[in-house]
Design a protein around this motif. Structure first.
Motif, PDB file in Angstrom:
ATOM      1  N   ALA A 189       0.831  -1.206   0.000  1.00 51.57           N
ATOM      2  CA  ALA A 189       0.000   0.000   0.000  1.00 51.57           C
ATOM      3  C   ALA A 189       0.868   1.259   0.000  1.00 51.57           C
ATOM      4  O   ALA A 189       0.585   2.240  -0.684  1.00 51.57           O
ATOM      5  N   ARG A 190       1.913   1.253   0.795  1.00 50.27           N
ATOM      6  CA  ARG A 190       2.804   2.418   0.846  1.00 50.27           C
ATOM      7  C   ARG A 190       3.505   2.643  -0.495  1.00 50.27           C
ATOM      8  O   ARG A 190       3.604   3.773  -0.975  1.00 50.27           O
ATOM      9  N   VAL A 191       3.993   1.551  -1.100  1.00 54.44           N
ATOM     10  CA  VAL A 191       4.717   1.697  -2.367  1.00 54.44           C
ATOM     11  C   VAL A 191       3.796   2.233  -3.451  1.00 54.44           C
ATOM     12  O   VAL A 191       4.196   3.077  -4.272  1.00 54.44           O
ATOM     13  N   ARG A 192       2.540   1.764  -3.457  1.00 55.74           N
ATOM     14  CA  ARG A 192       1.599   2.255  -4.474  1.00 55.74           C
ATOM     15  C   ARG A 192       1.381   3.765  -4.350  1.00 55.74           C
ATOM     16  O   ARG A 192       1.159   4.467  -5.339  1.00 55.74           O
ATOM     17  N   LEU A 193       1.437   4.262  -3.122  1.00 55.17           N
ATOM     18  CA  LEU A 193       1.250   5.702  -2.930  1.00 55.17           C
ATOM     19  C   LEU A 193       2.542   6.486  -3.169  1.00 55.17           C
ATOM     20  O   LEU A 193       2.512   7.611  -3.678  1.00 55.17           O
ATOM     21  N   ARG A 194       3.680   5.923  -2.811  1.00 54.40           N
ATOM     22  CA  ARG A 194       4.930   6.676  -2.842  1.00 54.40           C
ATOM     23  C   ARG A 194       5.571   6.707  -4.237  1.00 54.40           C
ATOM     24  O   ARG A 194       6.262   7.673  -4.559  1.00 54.40           O
ATOM     25  N   VAL A 195       5.361   5.653  -5.046  1.00 57.20           N
ATOM     26  CA  VAL A 195       5.960   5.656  -6.385  1.00 57.20           C
ATOM     27  C   VAL A 195       5.457   6.828  -7.218  1.00 57.20           C
ATOM     28  O   VAL A 195       6.266   7.550  -7.833  1.00 57.20           O
ATOM     29  N   PRO A 196       4.151   7.092  -7.294  1.00 57.83           N
ATOM     30  CA  PRO A 196       3.714   8.275  -8.048  1.00 57.83           C
ATOM     31  C   PRO A 196       4.292   9.571  -7.499  1.00 57.83           C
ATOM     32  O   PRO A 196       4.652  10.485  -8.251  1.00 57.83           O
ATOM     33  N   ALA A 197       4.393   9.658  -6.138  1.00 56.45           N
ATOM     34  CA  ALA A 197       4.960  10.881  -5.545  1.00 56.45           C
ATOM     35  C   ALA A 197       6.415  11.051  -5.946  1.00 56.45           C
ATOM     36  O   ALA A 197       6.865  12.154  -6.287  1.00 56.45           O
ATOM     37  N   ALA A 198       7.161   9.948  -5.939  1.00 55.72           N
ATOM     38  CA  ALA A 198       8.561  10.028  -6.335  1.00 55.72           C
ATOM     39  C   ALA A 198       8.695  10.390  -7.806  1.00 55.72           C
ATOM     40  O   ALA A 198       9.565  11.193  -8.185  1.00 55.72           O
ATOM     41  N   LEU A 199       7.847   9.807  -8.628  1.00 57.73           N
ATOM     42  CA  LEU A 199       7.888  10.158 -10.049  1.00 57.73           C
ATOM     43  C   LEU A 199       7.543  11.626 -10.256  1.00 57.73           C
ATOM     44  O   LEU A 199       8.144  12.303 -11.096  1.00 57.73           O
ATOM     45  N   GLY A 200       6.613  12.142  -9.466  1.00 60.91           N
ATOM     46  CA  GLY A 200       6.260  13.565  -9.570  1.00 60.91           C
ATOM     47  C   GLY A 200       7.427  14.464  -9.212  1.00 60.91           C
ATOM     48  O   GLY A 200       7.672  15.491  -9.853  1.00 60.91           O
ATOM     49  N   VAL A 201       8.178  14.040  -8.176  1.00 57.65           N
ATOM     50  CA  VAL A 201       9.347  14.831  -7.790  1.00 57.65           C
ATOM     51  C   VAL A 201      10.395  14.809  -8.886  1.00 57.65           C
ATOM     52  O   VAL A 201      10.999  15.846  -9.228  1.00 57.65           O
ATOM     53  N   LEU A 202      10.627  13.633  -9.469  1.00 53.36           N
ATOM     54  CA  LEU A 202      11.624  13.534 -10.530  1.00 53.36           C
ATOM     55  C   LEU A 202      11.230  14.355 -11.745  1.00 53.36           C
ATOM     56  O   LEU A 202      12.067  15.037 -12.356  1.00 53.36           O
ATOM     57  N   VAL A 203       9.960  14.316 -12.106  1.00 47.44           N
ATOM     58  CA  VAL A 203       9.489  15.103 -13.253  1.00 47.44           C
ATOM     59  C   VAL A 203       9.654  16.592 -12.970  1.00 47.44           C
ATOM     60  O   VAL A 203      10.079  17.373 -13.827  1.00 47.44           O
ATOM     61  N   THR A 204       9.338  16.988 -11.719  1.00 49.90           N
ATOM     62  CA  THR A 204       9.480  18.412 -11.354  1.00 49.90           C
ATOM     63  C   THR A 204      10.931  18.853 -11.445  1.00 49.90           C
ATOM     64  O   THR A 204      11.242  19.932 -11.966  1.00 49.90           O
ATOM     65  N   LEU A 205      11.837  18.022 -10.928  1.00 48.53           N
ATOM     66  CA  LEU A 205      13.257  18.370 -11.001  1.00 48.53           C
ATOM     67  C   LEU A 205      13.735  18.417 -12.446  1.00 48.53           C
ATOM     68  O   LEU A 205      14.559  19.272 -12.804  1.00 48.53           O
ATOM     69  N   LEU A 206      13.216  17.528 -13.279  1.00 48.76           N
ATOM     70  CA  LEU A 206      13.592  17.547 -14.695  1.00 48.76           C
ATOM     71  C   LEU A 206      13.128  18.830 -15.366  1.00 48.76           C
ATOM     72  O   LEU A 206      13.874  19.453 -16.131  1.00 48.76           O
ATOM     73  N   ILE A 207      11.907  19.249 -15.082  1.00 51.00           N
ATOM     74  CA  ILE A 207      11.386  20.494 -15.661  1.00 51.00           C
ATOM     75  C   ILE A 207      12.213  21.683 -15.180  1.00 51.00           C
ATOM     76  O   ILE A 207      12.562  22.586 -15.950  1.00 51.00           O
ATOM     77  N   VAL A 208      12.533  21.692 -13.848  1.00 50.44           N
ATOM     78  CA  VAL A 208      13.353  22.793 -13.309  1.00 50.44           C
ATOM     79  C   VAL A 208      14.709  22.810 -13.984  1.00 50.44           C
ATOM     80  O   VAL A 208      15.247  23.869 -14.324  1.00 50.44           O
ATOM     81  N   GLY A 209      15.290  21.629 -14.240  1.00 51.38           N
ATOM     82  CA  GLY A 209      16.583  21.569 -14.910  1.00 51.38           C
ATOM     83  C   GLY A 209      16.515  22.124 -16.313  1.00 51.38           C
ATOM     84  O   GLY A 209      17.426  22.828 -16.765  1.00 51.38           O
ATOM     85  N   ILE A 210      15.422  21.794 -17.036  1.00 57.99           N
ATOM     86  CA  ILE A 210      15.271  22.318 -18.397  1.00 57.99           C
ATOM     87  C   ILE A 210      15.129  23.832 -18.373  1.00 57.99           C
ATOM     88  O   ILE A 210      15.724  24.550 -19.189  1.00 57.99           O
ATOM     89  N   VAL A 211      14.353  24.348 -17.392  1.00 53.63           N
ATOM     90  CA  VAL A 211      14.155  25.810 -17.292  1.00 53.63           C
ATOM     91  C   VAL A 211      15.471  26.492 -16.957  1.00 53.63           C
ATOM     92  O   VAL A 211      15.821  27.533 -17.532  1.00 53.63           O
ATOM     93  N   VAL A 212      16.222  25.928 -16.042  1.00 46.26           N
ATOM     94  CA  VAL A 212      17.498  26.536 -15.660  1.00 46.26           C
ATOM     95  C   VAL A 212      18.483  26.487 -16.817  1.00 46.26           C
ATOM     96  O   VAL A 212      19.259  27.428 -17.042  1.00 46.26           O
ATOM     97  N   ALA A 213      18.446  25.380 -17.602  1.00 44.56           N
ATOM     98  CA  ALA A 213      19.357  25.276 -18.746  1.00 44.56           C
ATOM     99  C   ALA A 213      19.087  26.348 -19.780  1.00 44.56           C
ATOM    100  O   ALA A 213      20.000  26.812 -20.481  1.00 44.56           O
TER     101      ALA A 213
END
Length: 761
Positions: A189-213
């Motif tokens: 149950a925890r993994v099902r909830l945390r995997v999307p959250a982790a993916l959201g964080v990674l996507v956010t960091l990727l977008i921030v990296g593209i903006v900073v670049a």
């Protein structure tokens, strides 16, 4: 169940004596006949006085003030004494009411000092950290890879719930399928909830990296700096902080109640040991929390019953050992305004003997003596000002303990006030006060007889000056002088001649113990001390031999301000600080002899009279170059104001003593045929012989004239007594105070013999 016939029973009804007698007869013929009032009164601690209207039986009620019989119980505690009036309780609480405004804020000087210290402290901290910013940036860059690894590892552990893996493995090892299934379902149950959250964080960091670049270079460097800073903080080692301390913590141990009790109980005081063995919790009571007080800690303590602060002062060195602090940082003192067992223990961060007190007079352009003279500082670093107007000052110590240095501070403060007339007598001959010779109206430095005679002449002049000022101030209008005292307004009117006059006598024991001049000088000094205070005449006396001969009791008893540095014993201590000072815990014997560079307390002493309570004070240190600068500045001020006079202008004052010999003049007016003559007759003849010298004596009353001649003859060892005589114009004979001519002749012979032997030597 109560017995109605038992007189000891409070519930028994009131019965008459006859009824009791009947009951007693029924119970037995040997029963005792008693009166109820008597028995009931015996049960009360304070029976009422017998009522004259009550029945008088065989035994009457004992009076409260009557004689005590054997077996009577006397209760000394009044019933109801535990009740207290609420107003009394409120008044007692008000005595211990804590101040709303902190003590350091009440003094402008101390508040400014503390605020300045706080400002300097934090300015130093800020400057220290700003200059090390590149070092901190380098540390974060070096630690960022470790921080990145910690961040990624933590994210993976959180996403897949790896921190719960040991618990699930333990369930498998115990063959507990039920708990394992529960834990597995929870993990899924925890993994099902945390995997999307982790993916959201990674996507956010990727977008921030593209903006900073795509952003400008400045933004890119800023983002990189923020990332490195975050990763550097995350990757810091536990034992190596990122930021260095700008201020090293003090190694001085914080004062606590346990430390204080330990220090007091090891002193070996019987009263403390007994109290601690009976009631260790309340034997030593703290009346307020231990707190910071200046550069140190303060503890207010009530000692056990029967123990005084003086018992603690005798063992100050042992207390310093128990507290593991230098002796110069331990300063116990009492507060006798509360009770003799109230101890104020102050433990400083630094050794007072190693502290140099700087005088504000070094930089002062001028000074007003009506505001007192900055003298030094107490162990807590608070400045101490000594009032000088309407005061007289006595300074005493053993040789080499800073007595003359303390006198130099007072002389410098007086010299910086151009309205002060300064008289300096340095009777040691070492030139310690020579720097102020340029500002002195009268000045002498020496230990020889001419120097002593000069100082004695000064006291005689001061006595006349006091009398002149008393007459002058009496004529001033009430609006100018309402209190008949010298004020700043009056002192500034130079024409009145009522400006402050400060006379310094260093090593005054050489004057008061002198065989020829000492007795008269002591009487003059006592007269000046008693009457000159309100008239602007101030004596500053310093001595290293405080005994009855070197310091007359009339002087030591009337001086208002006393400063006692290290002395040898109780007698010297009380001669300087006042009777019973040693017994009351004011002991200058506790100071360590010697200069500060050798661990001594030179310059530190007890100051009494300048502050509401006696204080330990270290006088400011003025070396010769600093004193010379002050003296030069004072000379320029006096020259500009036109107040230089006497010795400072090179004038040689006329001697106060007449150019004649008193003993020879008496022999000139008393014929050889007159064996004994009244004092008043001798004074009248002397005034006729030399009106300019003895004329003022005739202006006194008859008894005062006789006393004046007695006083004048004391330095020569001539005593006066009752002699028989008759008035010169004729009349009835009588016994009056007078002289014997043979005593005058003997005194002249003895004096001339000493002069010849001294000259031959």
């Amino acid at each position: 169940m109560s017995n109605p016939l038992d007189p000891r029973d409070d519930h028994a009804p009131d019965r008459t004596t006859d009824e009791i007698q009947t009951a007693d007869d029924a119970g037995g013929k040997d029963a005792e006949v008693v009166h109820l009032d008597t028995v009931r009164a015996g049960r009360h601690p304070y029976p009422p006085a017998a009522d004259t209207t009550a029945h008088t039986g065989p035994a009457t009620a004992p009076r409260a003030d009557g004689p005590l019989l054997e077996g009577d119980v006397v209760r000394v505690d009044q019933p109801g004494g535990e009740r207290r009036d609420w107003l009394t309780d409120l008044e007692e609480k008000a005595r211990t009411r804590r101040p709303i405004v902190p003590l350091w804020l009440r003094s402008r000087t101390e508040a400014v000092h503390i605020l300045r210290w706080v400002g300097v402290h934090y300015a130093h901290v800020a400057g220290y950290q700003v200059t090390r910013t590149p070092l901190y940036a380098g540390r974060m860059a070096v630690r960022s890879p470790r921080g990145f690894a910690r961040l990624v590892g933590g994210m993976v552990r959180w996403t897949f719930d790896l921190e719960g893996e040991p618990v699930r493995v333990a369930a498998v090892q115990k063959a507990d399928p039920e708990n394992y299934l529960k834990l597995s379902r929870q993990r899924d149950a925890r993994v099902r909830l945390r995997v999307p959250a982790a993916l959201g964080v990674l996507v956010t960091l990727l977008i921030v990296g593209i903006v900073v670049a795509a952003a400008p270079t400045t933004a890119q460097w800023g983002a990189l700096a923020v990332a490195l800073a975050v990763l550097g903080v995350v990757g810091r080692p536990a034992d190596r902080p990122l930021i260095d301390r700008a201020v090293i913590p003090s190694s001085v141990e914080k004062l606590t109640s346990d430390i204080v009790i330990r220090a007091i109980t090891v002193l070996g005081i019987a009263g403390i040991n007994q109290a601690m063995s009976k009631n260790p919790r309340d034997a030593i009571r703290f009346v307020s929390p231990i707190m910071r007080d200046g550069p140190g800690w303060r503890a207010d303590i009530d000692l056990p019953y029967g123990v005084t602060v003086g018992d603690i002062l005798d063992k100050r060195d042992r207390m310093a050992s128990a507290l593991r602090r230098p002796l110069g940082s331990i300063w116990p003192e009492g507060d006798s305004t509360i009770h003799e067992g109230r101890l104020i223990l102050w433990v400083g961060d630094k050794d007072l003997s190693k502290t140099v007190v700087r005088s504000p007079l070094v930089k002062a352009g001028s000074h007003d003596v009506f505001r007192g003279i900055p003298f030094g500082a107490d162990p807590r670093g608070r400045p101490i000002t000594v009032p000088i107007i309407e005061q007289n000052i006595l300074i005493g110590s053993q040789p080499g303990q800073g007595k003359t240095a303390s006198v130099r501070v007072l002389a410098s403060g007086a010299a910086l006030d151009p309205s002060v007339e300064l008289w300096i007598h340095e009777l040691k001959g070492t030139g310690d006060l020579d720097v102020h010779e340029q500002n002195a109206h009268r000045f002498v430095s020496g230990i020889d007889d001419p120097s002593i005679a000069y100082a004695a002449d000064s006291l005689a002049l001061l006595r006349k000056e006091v009398m002149r000022r008393a007459a002058a101030i009496k004529t001033l209008p009430p609006d100018l002088c309402p209190d008949k005292k010298v004020t700043r307004q009056i002192a500034d009117k130079r024409a009145l001649g009522l400006h402050p006059l400060v006379a310094i006598f260093d090593e005054c024991q050489n004057l008061f113990a002198h065989e020829e001049y000492g007795a008269k000088a002591g009487e003059d000094a006592e007269f000046i001390i008693k009457l000159g205070r309100a008239l602007g005449v101030v004596l500053i006396l310093a001595t290293q031999r405080p005994d009855k001969r070197s310091l007359p009791t009339g002087i030591s008893a009337n001086v208002t301000i006393r400063f006692c540095l290290r002395v040898a014993g109780q007698l010297e201590n009380d001669m300087i600080l006042g009777t019973s000072s040693y017994q009351n815990g004011i002991r200058a014997t506790l100071f360590v002899p010697g200069p500060p560079d050798k661990g001594g307390d030179a310059g530190t002493g007890y100051l009494v009279g300048a502050t509401p309570m006696p204080k330990v004070v270290k006088s400011a240190y003025l070396n010769t170059p600093a004193t010379q600068k002050i003296a030069d500045r004072a000379h320029a001020l006096r020259q500009a104001r036109g107040t230089l006079s006497g010795h400072a202008l090179g004038e040689t004052p006329a001697p106060t003593a007449p150019a004649h010999d008193l003993l020879a003049d008496i022999l000139a007016v008393v014929a050889a045929s007159e064996a004994k003559v009244w004092n008043e007759v001798v004074v009248a003849r002397l005034a006729e012989l030399r009106p300019e010298a003895y004329g003022p004596w005739m202006e006194l009353e008859a008894d005062a004239r006789a006393a004046q001649l007695t006083t004048a003859l004391k330095p020569y060892g001539v005593r006066t007594g009752q002699v028989w005589g008759t008035p010169e114009g004729g009349g009835k004979g009588a016994n009056r105070r007078g002289i014997t001519r043979d005593d005058i002749t003997a005194a002249i012979t003895e004096r001339d013999g000493k002069k010849r032997s001294g000259g031959a030597a």
